[in-house]
Motif scaffolding. Structure first.
Motif, PDB file in Angstrom:
ATOM      1  N   UNK A 121       0.832  -1.205   0.000  1.00  0.00           N
ATOM      2  CA  UNK A 121       0.000   0.000   0.000  1.00  0.00           C
ATOM      3  C   UNK A 121       0.871   1.262   0.000  1.00  0.00           C
ATOM      4  N   UNK A 122       0.565   2.168  -0.889  1.00  0.00           N
ATOM      5  CA  UNK A 122       1.399   3.352  -1.077  1.00  0.00           C
ATOM      6  C   UNK A 122       1.070   4.430  -0.057  1.00  0.00           C
ATOM      7  N   UNK A 123       2.128   5.103   0.453  1.00  0.00           N
ATOM      8  CA  UNK A 123       1.918   6.244   1.337  1.00  0.00           C
ATOM      9  C   UNK A 123       2.103   5.913   2.800  1.00  0.00           C
ATOM     10  N   UNK A 124       1.467   6.710   3.647  1.00  0.00           N
ATOM     11  CA  UNK A 124       1.609   6.560   5.101  1.00  0.00           C
ATOM     12  C   UNK A 124       0.224   6.532   5.745  1.00  0.00           C
ATOM     13  N   UNK A 125       0.149   5.850   6.895  1.00  0.00           N
ATOM     14  CA  UNK A 125      -1.131   5.807   7.628  1.00  0.00           C
ATOM     15  C   UNK A 125      -1.183   6.996   8.588  1.00  0.00           C
ATOM     16  N   UNK A 126      -1.487   8.141   8.006  1.00  0.00           N
ATOM     17  CA  UNK A 126      -1.433   9.415   8.729  1.00  0.00           C
ATOM     18  C   UNK A 126      -2.383   9.443   9.930  1.00  0.00           C
ATOM     19  N   UNK A 127      -3.520   8.806   9.807  1.00  0.00           N
ATOM     20  CA  UNK A 127      -4.544   8.908  10.850  1.00  0.00           C
ATOM     21  C   UNK A 127      -4.600   7.672  11.756  1.00  0.00           C
ATOM     22  N   UNK A 128      -3.553   6.829  11.676  1.00  0.00           N
ATOM     23  CA  UNK A 128      -3.496   5.688  12.589  1.00  0.00           C
ATOM     24  C   UNK A 128      -3.614   6.187  14.027  1.00  0.00           C
ATOM     25  N   UNK A 129      -4.319   5.570  14.955  1.00  0.00           N
ATOM     26  CA  UNK A 129      -5.071   4.319  14.834  1.00  0.00           C
ATOM     27  C   UNK A 129      -6.553   4.527  14.497  1.00  0.00           C
ATOM     28  N   UNK A 130      -6.939   5.765  14.218  1.00  0.00           N
ATOM     29  CA  UNK A 130      -8.354   6.061  13.949  1.00  0.00           C
ATOM     30  C   UNK A 130      -8.774   5.476  12.604  1.00  0.00           C
ATOM     31  N   UNK A 131      -7.881   5.599  11.619  1.00  0.00           N
ATOM     32  CA  UNK A 131      -8.196   5.116  10.271  1.00  0.00           C
ATOM     33  C   UNK A 131      -6.979   4.388   9.716  1.00  0.00           C
ATOM     34  N   UNK A 132      -7.202   3.343   8.931  1.00  0.00           N
ATOM     35  CA  UNK A 132      -6.074   2.633   8.317  1.00  0.00           C
ATOM     36  C   UNK A 132      -5.880   3.062   6.862  1.00  0.00           C
ATOM     37  N   UNK A 133      -6.439   4.213   6.516  1.00  0.00           N
ATOM     38  CA  UNK A 133      -6.277   4.740   5.159  1.00  0.00           C
ATOM     39  C   UNK A 133      -4.823   5.171   4.928  1.00  0.00           C
ATOM     40  N   UNK A 134      -4.353   4.966   3.709  1.00  0.00           N
ATOM     41  CA  UNK A 134      -2.981   5.353   3.344  1.00  0.00           C
ATOM     42  C   UNK A 134      -3.022   6.677   2.586  1.00  0.00           C
ATOM     43  N   UNK A 135      -2.132   7.587   2.943  1.00  0.00           N
ATOM     44  CA  UNK A 135      -2.107   8.910   2.310  1.00  0.00           C
ATOM     45  C   UNK A 135      -0.812   9.106   1.529  1.00  0.00           C
ATOM     46  N   UNK A 136      -0.941   9.650   0.322  1.00  0.00           N
ATOM     47  CA  UNK A 136       0.238  10.027  -0.474  1.00  0.00           C
ATOM     48  C   UNK A 136      -0.182  11.143  -1.425  1.00  0.00           C
ATOM     49  N   UNK A 137       0.771  12.070  -1.695  1.00  0.00           N
ATOM     50  CA  UNK A 137       0.407  13.238  -2.498  1.00  0.00           C
ATOM     51  C   UNK A 137       0.390  12.940  -3.992  1.00  0.00           C
ATOM     52  N   UNK A 138       1.169  11.903  -4.401  1.00  0.00           N
ATOM     53  CA  UNK A 138       1.374  11.595  -5.825  1.00  0.00           C
ATOM     54  C   UNK A 138       2.151  12.689  -6.550  1.00  0.00           C
ATOM     55  N   UNK A 139       2.794  13.570  -5.791  1.00  0.00           N
ATOM     56  CA  UNK A 139       3.618  14.603  -6.418  1.00  0.00           C
ATOM     57  C   UNK A 139       5.005  14.060  -6.795  1.00  0.00           C
ATOM     58  N   UNK A 140       5.396  12.950  -6.148  1.00  0.00           N
ATOM     59  CA  UNK A 140       6.694  12.309  -6.434  1.00  0.00           C
ATOM     60  C   UNK A 140       7.859  13.299  -6.382  1.00  0.00           C
ATOM     61  N   UNK A 141       7.825  14.159  -5.383  1.00  0.00           N
ATOM     62  CA  UNK A 141       8.874  15.174  -5.264  1.00  0.00           C
ATOM     63  C   UNK A 141      10.224  14.542  -4.930  1.00  0.00           C
ATOM     64  N   UNK A 142      10.188  13.468  -4.145  1.00  0.00           N
ATOM     65  CA  UNK A 142      11.413  12.748  -3.801  1.00  0.00           C
ATOM     66  C   UNK A 142      11.362  11.339  -4.403  1.00  0.00           C
ATOM     67  N   UNK A 143      12.533  10.852  -4.809  1.00  0.00           N
ATOM     68  CA  UNK A 143      12.599   9.508  -5.386  1.00  0.00           C
ATOM     69  C   UNK A 143      12.649   8.459  -4.288  1.00  0.00           C
ATOM     70  N   UNK A 144      12.362   7.243  -4.669  1.00  0.00           N
ATOM     71  CA  UNK A 144      12.472   6.143  -3.724  1.00  0.00           C
ATOM     72  C   UNK A 144      13.942   5.784  -3.519  1.00  0.00           C
ATOM     73  N   UNK A 145      14.269   5.381  -2.303  1.00  0.00           N
ATOM     74  CA  UNK A 145      15.601   4.834  -2.049  1.00  0.00           C
ATOM     75  C   UNK A 145      15.437   3.385  -1.618  1.00  0.00           C
TER      76      UNK A 145
END
Ligand code: ZN
Length: 189
Positions: A121-145
């Protein structure tokens, strides 16, 4: 499969310094300032310690709840370990120290959110533990390492390009904040 994180610890460390200095621009007297840069950098990289937990990456440690926890712990710790400083500079310095620490930690979430992530799952669980939704901007400002097989030429190249891009983005921001901070606080020496 190459397990990845979004920005590298280098990008996160610079992000932590930038966030801490931004928070530290708010109000205050010169003699209240302290500059634990290593602490900012450590806090900003700390959320990725969850990489050691199988299947637990970018969940609890990458949530706003964790940021709040850092704020509470920092407020408690600064009250305990800096009584001399607190008595010298006044109580509200302690709160700013806690805000600055929380900002440094929170910068990790922002950078990960802005980064590329091609592993579901892409992104981060910003609202853990309230929600297990994953958040990501899709701006791809930084590359993966990649942290596995990092001595393989292809991985080394991927990481080098990613870190170079992080430096190109974050170094000017940190430099600008350094300048703004010193101009506002007049702490050139
Ligand atoms: Zn992360």
């Amino acid at each position: 499969m190459i397990a990845s994180r979004m920005p590298s610890p280098i990008g996160h460390a610079l992000g932590g310094v930038a966030a801490a200095w931004t928070a530290d621009l708010v109000d205050g007297r010169r003699d209240e300032r302290w500059q634990p840069l290593l602490l900012y950098m450590t806090l900003a990289a700390a959320p990725d310690l969850d990489l050691v937990v199988p299947g637990g990456h970018r969940m609890a440690t990458h949530s706003l709840f964790a940021v709040l926890l850092v704020f509470i712990i920092a407020a408690a710790v600064t009250a305990q370990v800096t009584p001399l400083r607190a008595s010298r500079v006044g109580g509200h310095a302690r709160w700013r120290d806690a805000v600055v620490c929380a900002a440094a930690y929170g910068s990790h979430l922002l950078l990960d959110w802005l980064g590329a992530d091609n592993m579901p799952p892409r992104g981060i669980q910003l609202l853990w533990p309230v929600s297990d939704r994953w958040f990501i901007s899709d701006l791809d400002l930084f590359r993966q390492t990649a942290r596995q097989q990092f001595l393989r030429p292809a991985i080394m190249r991927q990481n080098a390009i990613a870190v170079a891009q992080e430096l190109a983005i974050m170094a000017p921001i940190v430099a600008l904040l350094w300048w703004a901070r010193h101009k506002k606080l007049r702490i050139w020496n």
